[in-house]
Design a protein around this motif. Structure first.
Motif, mmCIF file in Angstrom:
data_model
loop_
_atom_site.group_PDB
_atom_site.id
_atom_site.type_symbol
_atom_site.label_atom_id
_atom_site.label_comp_id
_atom_site.label_asym_id
_atom_site.label_seq_id
_atom_site.Cartn_x
_atom_site.Cartn_y
_atom_site.Cartn_z
ATOM 1 N N MET A 1 0.765 -0.734 -0.269
ATOM 2 C CA MET A 1 -0.335 0.158 -0.044
ATOM 3 C C MET A 1 0.696 1.240 -0.163
ATOM 4 O O MET A 1 1.769 1.098 0.925
ATOM 5 N N THR A 2 0.679 2.179 -1.180
ATOM 6 C CA THR A 2 1.525 3.171 -0.276
ATOM 7 C C THR A 2 0.876 4.446 0.011
ATOM 8 O O THR A 2 -0.510 3.597 0.929
ATOM 9 N N LYS A 3 1.331 5.503 0.109
ATOM 10 C CA LYS A 3 0.766 6.297 1.295
ATOM 11 C C LYS A 3 -0.324 7.410 0.719
ATOM 12 O O LYS A 3 -0.948 7.593 2.027
ATOM 13 N N ASP A 4 -0.943 7.409 -0.658
ATOM 14 C CA ASP A 4 -2.062 7.933 -0.548
ATOM 15 C C ASP A 4 -3.112 6.691 -0.142
ATOM 16 O O ASP A 4 -4.241 6.877 -1.123
ATOM 17 N N GLY A 5 -2.786 5.773 0.146
ATOM 18 C CA GLY A 5 -4.025 4.347 0.330
ATOM 19 C C GLY A 5 -4.636 3.447 -0.722
ATOM 20 O O GLY A 5 -5.689 3.294 -1.026
ATOM 21 N N GLN A 6 -3.792 4.317 -2.099
ATOM 22 C CA GLN A 6 -3.773 2.613 -2.635
ATOM 23 C C GLN A 6 -3.648 0.978 -2.961
ATOM 24 O O GLN A 6 -2.706 0.937 -1.906
ATOM 25 N N GLN A 7 -4.643 -0.037 -3.344
ATOM 26 C CA GLN A 7 -4.335 -1.428 -2.431
ATOM 27 C C GLN A 7 -3.160 -1.965 -3.475
ATOM 28 O O GLN A 7 -3.004 -1.604 -5.037
ATOM 29 N N TYR A 8 -2.389 -3.150 -2.794
ATOM 30 C CA TYR A 8 -2.041 -4.031 -4.306
ATOM 31 C C TYR A 8 -3.193 -4.620 -5.161
ATOM 32 O O TYR A 8 -4.009 -5.637 -4.106
ATOM 33 N N LYS A 9 -2.762 -4.943 -5.834
ATOM 34 C CA LYS A 9 -3.489 -5.986 -7.242
ATOM 35 C C LYS A 9 -2.145 -6.832 -7.902
ATOM 36 O O LYS A 9 -1.338 -6.173 -7.917
ATOM 37 N N LEU A 10 -2.419 -7.386 -8.431
ATOM 38 C CA LEU A 10 -2.043 -8.291 -8.945
ATOM 39 C C LEU A 10 -1.207 -8.304 -10.517
ATOM 40 O O LEU A 10 -1.625 -7.076 -10.998
ATOM 41 N N ARG A 11 -0.121 -8.192 -10.128
ATOM 42 C CA ARG A 11 1.017 -7.763 -11.459
ATOM 43 C C ARG A 11 1.388 -8.792 -12.486
ATOM 44 O O ARG A 11 0.888 -8.392 -13.540
ATOM 45 N N CYS A 12 1.506 -10.059 -12.058
ATOM 46 C CA CYS A 12 2.032 -10.740 -12.656
ATOM 47 C C CYS A 12 2.052 -11.961 -11.780
ATOM 48 O O CYS A 12 2.097 -12.289 -10.767
ATOM 49 N N GLN A 13 2.050 -13.653 -12.206
ATOM 50 C CA GLN A 13 2.253 -14.864 -11.570
ATOM 51 C C GLN A 13 3.423 -15.225 -12.684
ATOM 52 O O GLN A 13 3.314 -15.661 -13.734
ATOM 53 N N LEU A 14 4.341 -16.048 -11.033
ATOM 54 C CA LEU A 14 5.324 -17.390 -12.206
ATOM 55 C C LEU A 14 5.044 -18.417 -12.049
ATOM 56 O O LEU A 14 5.287 -19.245 -10.860
ATOM 57 N N GLN A 15 4.685 -19.050 -13.307
ATOM 58 C CA GLN A 15 4.259 -20.154 -13.265
ATOM 59 C C GLN A 15 4.898 -21.122 -13.214
ATOM 60 O O GLN A 15 6.306 -21.144 -15.032
ATOM 61 N N GLY A 16 5.396 -22.200 -13.296
ATOM 62 C CA GLY A 16 6.618 -22.794 -13.862
ATOM 63 C C GLY A 16 7.017 -24.193 -12.508
ATOM 64 O O GLY A 16 7.068 -25.341 -13.152
ATOM 65 N N HIS A 17 7.220 -23.635 -11.188
ATOM 66 C CA HIS A 17 6.780 -24.580 -10.668
ATOM 67 C C HIS A 17 5.722 -26.419 -10.706
ATOM 68 O O HIS A 17 5.121 -25.945 -10.572
ATOM 69 N N VAL A 18 6.336 -26.772 -10.215
ATOM 70 C CA VAL A 18 4.665 -28.757 -10.412
ATOM 71 C C VAL A 18 5.177 -29.044 -8.730
ATOM 72 O O VAL A 18 4.010 -29.448 -8.371
ATOM 73 N N ASP A 19 5.525 -27.453 -7.617
ATOM 74 C CA ASP A 19 4.689 -28.327 -6.543
ATOM 75 C C ASP A 19 5.170 -27.362 -5.423
ATOM 76 O O ASP A 19 5.912 -25.572 -6.376
ATOM 77 N N ASP A 20 4.589 -26.636 -4.106
ATOM 78 C CA ASP A 20 4.722 -25.657 -3.458
ATOM 79 C C ASP A 20 6.154 -24.902 -3.915
ATOM 80 O O ASP A 20 7.288 -25.249 -4.197
ATOM 81 N N VAL A 21 5.896 -22.969 -3.786
ATOM 82 C CA VAL A 21 6.839 -22.368 -3.855
ATOM 83 C C VAL A 21 7.479 -22.045 -2.614
ATOM 84 O O VAL A 21 6.860 -21.739 -1.573
ATOM 85 N N ARG A 22 8.238 -22.698 -2.154
ATOM 86 C CA ARG A 22 8.849 -22.562 -0.129
ATOM 87 C C ARG A 22 9.511 -21.788 0.176
ATOM 88 O O ARG A 22 9.517 -21.101 1.097
ATOM 89 N N GLY A 23 10.545 -20.697 -1.309
ATOM 90 C CA GLY A 23 11.291 -19.345 -0.514
ATOM 91 C C GLY A 23 11.594 -18.744 -2.097
ATOM 92 O O GLY A 23 11.068 -19.195 -3.053
ATOM 93 N N LEU A 24 12.304 -17.537 -1.209
ATOM 94 C CA LEU A 24 12.516 -16.527 -2.565
ATOM 95 C C LEU A 24 13.086 -15.323 -1.757
ATOM 96 O O LEU A 24 13.636 -15.172 -0.883
ATOM 97 N N CYS A 25 13.570 -14.994 -2.952
ATOM 98 C CA CYS A 25 15.041 -14.276 -2.638
ATOM 99 C C CYS A 25 14.893 -12.923 -3.649
ATOM 100 O O CYS A 25 14.452 -13.081 -4.776
ATOM 101 N N ILE A 26 14.726 -11.749 -4.154
ATOM 102 C CA ILE A 26 15.584 -11.108 -4.267
ATOM 103 C C ILE A 26 16.706 -11.004 -5.347
ATOM 104 O O ILE A 26 17.852 -10.707 -3.999
#
Length: 765
Positions: A1-26
């Motif tokens: 949420m930004t300072k003016d109160g906008q809501q987060y909306k879906l940007r895109c989906q990273l599809q390719g794994h065939v089971d749970d995505v357990r961890g993330l890093c940037i």
């Protein structure tokens, strides 16, 4: 949420794994790394266009079990393109060079699952484990082992000062300088699962107690955030002051000043959350998809994509909804009212739109009278338990012992506990030797011990042990009436009811082999037109994902294009390469939608099933094709709609596998004896004397004392005994010399073979 109160909306989906995505890093400014239960690490990069999407650029293969945490290594002289560290259930910490997409270090030292990894400014690797330790690695060697936690260590975090923070199932957070614990923070009442740095403020922690807490570096608790309704697995913070958290309650929540300002629903458990530098949020979900959420309307997904995601959530909610204690998706439609009732006042609940509506049978007017909409009571949902976003009647903490961590075991009333135990042990990478222990645990903790006891007269066909016998159609122990036999002998194994199946699979191995063979097929000038495209391979991944999700078989379906792809592999690839396709077909036959497809396929003269079996067993037949195709034939007995196919092709199917009798591979012989056993049950039910005679001829070859594998011999004997019990061909059986085989079996030193031999002797009297 930004300072003016906008809501987060879906940007895109990273599809390719065939089971749970357990961890993330940037990785750097915008790339994302994901670790998954499918044993892979994947790197995703933003596309060059302006639509805000990401593309898969690298898949890292090396772990032998599921991958959880991942951490970024900034570019350096050693890693010019940057690197990555990953940890997994296989106890390993792997360091990857992203310039070459190869593993350059395989750090081994932890005794149990690696739960968290981090990288220091000087390139040291920090790892945490269920073995209750934290390790510092330098140049591939263990530099320090940090010991102090009394439970599994769940996460580690590097502070700007160079100190290490760790959290544990012992409910504490510890601050380390070098190998010395300098401070212990207490306050959480359950496992502390996740850690994050709150820039310029302190440390954030996420806990199984459902809270997120903010701690000053000095150890004081500054803030407590309450709002999740289940375990909180992860927490992250952005420089703007926004905090994000992910939970088993299927929500990612955004917090500002300690208050929840947005809840983002997901179709499964949210394992991990991370912020991109631009403020976008990345979430890792148990449905195998990582998603990016944004407040920037320029990067937001299209309206079509947003509507599709909303539909996905609605479908998930519909699956969870119950009416009158029954899953809404399990209720019949209005067509069920076309069948008359069996007695006056009989009630039936059917689906009408989004509601369950009750009807009562009016015998006098011979019609169903509408009673009204059925609504579950307020306590219905409270009795249910949720695990990874799926609702169950029970979710147990199971202590396996041997120093292994406690595992979550889900169970629904009415399920066969042996099936549940087998699938759970396979999913958790635990030895099948725990099977009976898990079954007894289920029976004891679901109150079934007093209703359904272990039957000392029944021997489980897979293990030979006394087994739980649920009173369900197809599973029950046959009850022999007093008029059918004298009290001098109680049949312990005969007749067999229901079918045996080969219903477990290593889906990752199947897919890996398909990809390997597809590369060879596509590279060969003679066969390259039969190769699968990247999109087709992804479609097969989706098929395997559906097949793994056995609790939702009743609600899932396949497209005609899915079946066409499997047929392409089975009927157009070189015969030597089709056995992974046969394995997919084997598991497809267990799915009701696929069974219906292949039955219809057969009735229309386009019989892919028999065509695949013919190709697989063309001379010279390979052991791999012989084994997998025999298991395909066995699994064709799972659904009654395909047993028509089994009857139609009985003579040819048994002839196709005639070479299996002499196979040196006991697994091949076991598949054949199981096929004969299933046929014996079916043919007795159909009173097919000709078919019974053919099945007996095959079983006799495998029931003799010369058969070296006791399970093969046992199943063949049960097949013979089941046919004899049917009574249609008893005279023919005597002429074939079954008396001698029964006598030899009765004298066997193997208890179950001896018992079934005595059963057959009794029936022949």
């Amino acid at each position: 949420m930004t300072k003016d109160g906008q809501q987060y909306k879906l940007r895109c989906q990273l599809q390719g794994h065939v089971d749970d995505v357990r961890g993330l890093c940037i990785c750097g400014d915008s790339a994302i790394a994901t670790g998954s239960r499918d044993k892979t690490v994947r790197i995703w990069s933003p596309t060059d266009d302006e639509n805000g999407t990401y593309t898969l650029c690298t898949t890292l293969l090396g772990h032998s079990s599921f991958v959880g945490p991942v951490a970024w290594i900034s570019p350096s002289e050693e890693f010019p393109a940057g690197g990555l560290v990953s940890g997994g259930m296989d106890t390993r910490v792997i360091v990857w060079d992203l310039g070459t997409s190869s593993a350059v270090q395989d750090l081994r030292g932890h005794e149990l699952q690696v739960t968290s990894v981090a990288v220091t400014d000087n390139g040291d690797v920090i790892s945490a484990s269920v073995d209750s330790t934290v390790r510092r690695w330098r140049k591939g060697e263990t530099l320090d082992i940090l010991k102090g936690h009394t439970g599994p260590v769940q996460a580690v975090l590097m502070l700007p000062t160079g100190e290490i923070v760790s959290c544990s199932s012992d409910t504490t957070i510890k601050l380390w300088k070098g190998a010395d614990c300098r401070k212990t923070l207490s306050g959480h009442t359950d496992t502390v699962r996740g850690l994050a740095l709150m820039p310029s403020v302190g440390i954030l922690s996420a806990s199984h107690d459902g809270t997120i807490r903010l701690w000053a570096y000095t150890g004081e608790q500054l803030l407590e955030m309450v709002g999740h309704t289940a375990i909180v697995y992860s927490v992250a913070a952005h420089s703007s002051g926004i905090v994000a958290s992910g939970s088993e309650d299927r929500y990612a929540k955004l917090w500002k000043g300690g208050e929840c300002v947005q809840s983002i629903p997901h179709p499964g458990c949210v394992w991990d959350v991370k912020f991109l530098p631009n403020g976008d949020l990345v979430t890792a979900c148990s449905d195998g998809v990582a998603r990016i959420w944004t407040c920037d309307s320029n990067r937001c997904a299209t309206s079509v994509e947003l509507e599709a995601y909303e539909s996905l959530l609605l479908a998930h909610e519909s699956e969870k909804k119950t009416v009158g204690g029954v899953k809404f998706s399990d209720l019949p439609g209005l067509e069920a009212l076309q069948q008359p009732g069996t007695k006056d006042g009989q009630t039936k609940i059917v689906r009408e739109g989004d509601s369950g509506v009750a009807y009562s049978w009016n015998k006098n007017e011979y019609k169903w009278d509408k009673i009204g909409e059925v609504i579950d009571g307020p306590d219905d949902s409270l009795e249910k338990k949720t695990l990874l976003g799926v609702t169950y009647d029970y979710v147990f903490d199971v202590d396996i012992g041997d120093g292994l961590p406690t595992r979550k075991l889900p169970y629904n009333r009415g399920q066969n506990p042996y099936d549940v135990a087998d699938r759970w042990l396979l999913n958790e990478d635990l030895p099948l030797g725990y099977r009976q222990q898990v079954v007894e645990f289920l029976l004891q903790n679901t109150g079934q011990q007093t209703q359904m006891q272990l039957d000392s007269k029944y021997v489980d066909p897979y293990t030979g042990a006394n087994a739980y016998v649920p009173q369900q159609p197809g599973w029950s122990v046959p009850q022999i009436s007093a008029t059918a036999q004298t009290p001098t002998h109680v049949l312990k194994h005969l007749p067999k009811r229901g079918m045996l199946l080969f219903d477990t699979a290593q889906y990752e191995g199947i897919y890996k082999k398909l990809v390997e063979f597809n590369t060879a097929v596509s590279a060969d000038e003679a066969t390259k037109t039969s190769g699968l495209t990247e999109g087709e391979l992804m479609r097969i991944q989706a098929v395997l994902s559906i097949l793994k999700d056995t609790p939702h078989y009743h609600a899932s379906t396949f497209a005609e294009a899915d079946f066409a792809l499997i047929s392409k592999v089975l009927l157009r690839w070189p015969v030597s390469n089709i056995f992974p396709g046969l394995d997919v077909l084997r598991m497809l036959l267990l799915h009701p939608n696929a069974a219906e497809h292949y039955a219809k396929d057969s009735s229309m003269g386009k019989d892919t099933l028999i065509g695949a079996l013919r190709r697989a067993n063309a001379v010279p037949v390979s052991a791999a094709n012989q084994l997998t195709s025999a298991r395909v034939a066995v699994n064709a007995f799972r659904h009654s709609i395909l047993r028509v196919w089994a009857k139609k092709y009985r003579e040819e199917v048994l002839d196709l596998f005639s070479e299996c009798y002499q196979s040196s591979n006991k697994n091949v012989r076991l598949a054949l004896s199981t096929l004969l056993l299933n046929y014996s049950v079916l043919l007795v039910e159909l009173k097919d004397e000709e078919g019974q005679t053919q099945a007996i001829s095959g079983a006799l070859e495998m029931a003799s004392s010369t058969e070296g594998d006791e399970e093969v011999r046992f199943r063949a004997l049960v097949a013979l005994g089941t046919i004899i019990h049917g009574g249609q061909v008893k005279d023919i059986v005597r002429d074939l010399g079954i008396d001698d085989i029964a006598l030899a079996a009765a004298k066997s030193s193997v208890t179950k073979i001896s018992e079934v031999g005595k059963d057959i002797q009794f029936l022949l009297k």
